[in-house]
Write a protein that holds these residues in place. Structure first.
Motif, PDB file in Angstrom:
ATOM      1  N   THR A 148     -56.885  70.531  62.790  1.00 33.73           N
ATOM      2  CA  THR A 148     -56.971  71.291  61.542  1.00 33.73           C
ATOM      3  C   THR A 148     -56.466  70.454  60.372  1.00 33.73           C
ATOM      4  N   TYR A 150     -55.861  70.942  56.175  1.00 31.52           N
ATOM      5  CA  TYR A 150     -55.808  72.043  55.221  1.00 31.52           C
ATOM      6  C   TYR A 150     -55.147  71.632  53.902  1.00 31.52           C
ATOM      7  N   TRP A 170     -60.344  72.995  57.402  1.00 28.99           N
ATOM      8  CA  TRP A 170     -61.431  72.679  58.325  1.00 28.99           C
ATOM      9  C   TRP A 170     -60.846  72.543  59.716  1.00 28.99           C
ATOM     10  N   HIS A 187     -67.143  73.268  64.952  1.00 27.79           N
ATOM     11  CA  HIS A 187     -66.223  73.208  63.816  1.00 27.79           C
ATOM     12  C   HIS A 187     -66.546  74.307  62.807  1.00 27.79           C
ATOM     13  N   GLU A 188     -65.571  74.620  61.979  1.00 26.86           N
ATOM     14  CA  GLU A 188     -65.725  75.674  60.984  1.00 26.86           C
ATOM     15  C   GLU A 188     -64.821  75.430  59.788  1.00 26.86           C
ATOM     16  N   MET A 189     -65.165  76.033  58.673  1.00 23.73           N
ATOM     17  CA  MET A 189     -64.341  76.040  57.471  1.00 23.73           C
ATOM     18  C   MET A 189     -63.654  77.397  57.367  1.00 23.73           C
ATOM     19  N   TYR A 190     -62.508  77.432  56.681  1.00 22.76           N
ATOM     20  CA  TYR A 190     -61.835  78.718  56.509  1.00 22.76           C
ATOM     21  C   TYR A 190     -61.109  78.769  55.174  1.00 22.76           C
ATOM     22  N   TYR A 215     -63.418  82.842  58.330  1.00 24.10           N
ATOM     23  CA  TYR A 215     -63.741  81.629  59.082  1.00 24.10           C
ATOM     24  C   TYR A 215     -65.262  81.551  59.208  1.00 24.10           C
TER      25      TYR A 215
END
Length: 335
Positions: A148, A150, A170, A187-190, A215
């Motif tokens: 992660t 951030y 991310w 993977h993902e963005m939040y 998310y």
């Protein structure tokens, strides 16, 4: 008459001589007294200077000027529950195997520009059934590694009328047991918005501490997972136990998190639905305070928790989710 005159003169001379001797003696003693007073004054000034040179004992210790923070936490949990799904059970398991989780983190304070950081999360499952992933069972028990990155910022520093903090990040999810195919990582963005509601309730600290998190998957699913959560800390020291050993250093925190599925599970899904409720009860012991450790060594803590995960949608319950009661404990260090 002459004799008496001579005697008077003699007496007068003796008196004058005595006065002169007294005056001389007084002057000599005065010099001694002045010298002694100078020594006392110099000694007093030296003590004042020495005291000023020493830092006051009641001044709080400050970290060195390097704006870097570190964190380490090791946890043992009965189940690994993530967004209502249990990733530490499989058909035929027949017993609860401990799940081991390790978090390593580093952060950089950018002052008026917020904070940036990175964390790595490792998850081992002692009874990992590698066959569920189609992998070799001898590959070990490391089931997941999350990376992660951030950036967080407190908006109240810009305007006190905005009691919000924001975090954008991310996350890369890596699954070592899967092998080299496309399912081995995603993977993902939040983004997380947290509200400081102390001004709303007129209290010194937050009451419900609500937050909203979104998310967004960037890989195959292309869906979103939303969360709305509340929590409140009850420090036992504030409840009349400030002088009771151990208990004065314990904080109990109940929490509730509502999870919402926006085309996240079951990819053909085209609508948003309530997915899960997570009830939590956390008890944390400040070991640094309980053991009276100096602040230079950082902050140590011991944490235990109990939680209950409840699916809210019948379709999700049939697909993957079940009622899950789980718990665990963790020990950590921050600096």
């Amino acid at each position: 008459m002459l004799r008496h005159g001579k005697m008077g003169a003699a007496v007068t001379a003796l008196v004058l001589a005595a006065l002169v001797a007294t005056a001389v003696a007084d002057e000599s003693m005065r010099g001694v007294w002045l010298a002694q007073a100078d020594k006392i004054e110099q000694a007093t000034e030296a003590k004042v200077i020495e005291k000023q040179a020493r830092p006051p004992e009641d001044v709080e210790w400050q970290k060195p000027g390097i704006p870097v923070g570190f964190a380490v936490e090791y946890a043992m949990v009965s189940d690994y529950i993530w967004r209502g799904l249990n990733f530490s059970e499989f058909p035929g398991e027949g017993r609860e195997g401990l799940n081991h989780q390790l978090t390593l983190g580093i952060s950089f304070d950018l002052g008026q520009f917020g904070t940036v950081g990175y964390s790595a999360w490792f998850e081992w499952y002692a009874y990992q059934d590698s066959r569920r992933f189609g992998a070799d069972p001898d590959d070990g028990h490391l089931q997941e590694v999350d990376h992660t990155v951030y950036w967080s910022y407190d908006l109240s520093t810009l305007n006190e009328a905005i009691p919000l903090s924001v975090e954008v990040g991310w996350i890369a999810y890596v699954f070592p047991q899967v092998g080299g195919n496309d399912a081995s990582w995603t993977h993902e963005m939040y983004v997380i918005l947290a509200l400081d509601d102390s001004s709303l309730f007129g209290t010194e600290g937050g009451v419900l501490n609500p937050y909203f998190a979104l998310y967004a998957d960037l890989d195959d699913v292309r869906g979103q997972w939303w969360e709305l959560g509340i929590s409140h800390e009850f420090a036992l020291a504030d409840l009349g136990l400030e002088s009771t050993p151990i208990l004065k250093d314990i904080t109990i925190t109940p929490s509730l998190v509502l999870g919402m599925d926006h085309r996240y599970f079951s990819t053909p899904q085209k609508h948003t639905r309530l997915a899960n409720l997570l009830y939590g009860l956390d008890m944390s012991l400040d070991l640094s305070s309980a053991l009276d450790l100096p602040p230079q060594v950082g902050s140590f803590y011991l944490n235990t928790f109990l939680a209950f995960s409840q699916p809210l949608n019948g379709e999700l319950r049939e697909e993957a989710m079940n009622d899950e009661f789980f718990g665990g404990m963790a020990v950590g260090w921050e600096w």
